[in-house]
Design an enzyme around this catalytic site. Structure first.
Site, PDB file in Angstrom:
ATOM      1  NE  ARG A 173      -2.043  -1.421   3.481  1.00  0.00           N
ATOM      2  CZ  ARG A 173      -2.343  -1.119   4.742  1.00  0.00           C
ATOM      3  NH1 ARG A 173      -3.452  -0.490   5.027  1.00  0.00           N
ATOM      4  NH2 ARG A 173      -1.545  -1.462   5.722  1.00  0.00           N
TER       5      ARG A 173
ATOM      6  CG  ASN B 185      -4.021  -4.516   3.302  1.00  0.00           C
ATOM      7  OD1 ASN B 185      -3.500  -4.405   2.200  1.00  0.00           O
ATOM      8  ND2 ASN B 185      -3.314  -4.559   4.410  1.00  0.00           N
TER       9      ASN B 185
END
Length: 89
Positions: A18, A36
């Site tokens: 990320r 996520n």
């Protein structure tokens, strides 16, 4: 300008994926978010110039020493006006 919803599978959780996406998106002046998913995949929305987004997708697909992308799917979605940043949710 376009916006894509993207889902990425592979070794993409617990490896800084990320943050890798956020760093590249900010460097390329793209906006959106990354998150996520509970199934081990990562989802994101990315908005900007289409050829820049395609370059972004190429970079994140290659990953790095820790990140291993095995599949990536994308679909074009409606743009969000006045979005300023690319954030991690």
């Amino acid at each position: 300008m376009v916006r894509y919803y993207i889902v990425v599978d592979g070794r993409v959780q617990g490896v800084g994926f990320r943050y890798f996406c956020q760093m590249n998106a900010l460097n390329m002046n793209l906006t959106g978010w990354v998150h996520n998913m509970s199934n081990g995949m990562v989802e994101m929305e990315v908005q900007g110039n289409e050829h820049v987004i395609l370059k972004f997708i190429s970079i994140i697909s290659k990953g790095n020493f820790f990140i291993k992308v095995t599949s990536l799917s994308k679909k074009e979605i409606s743009m969000i006006e006045n979005e300023k940043k690319f954030i991690i949710k």
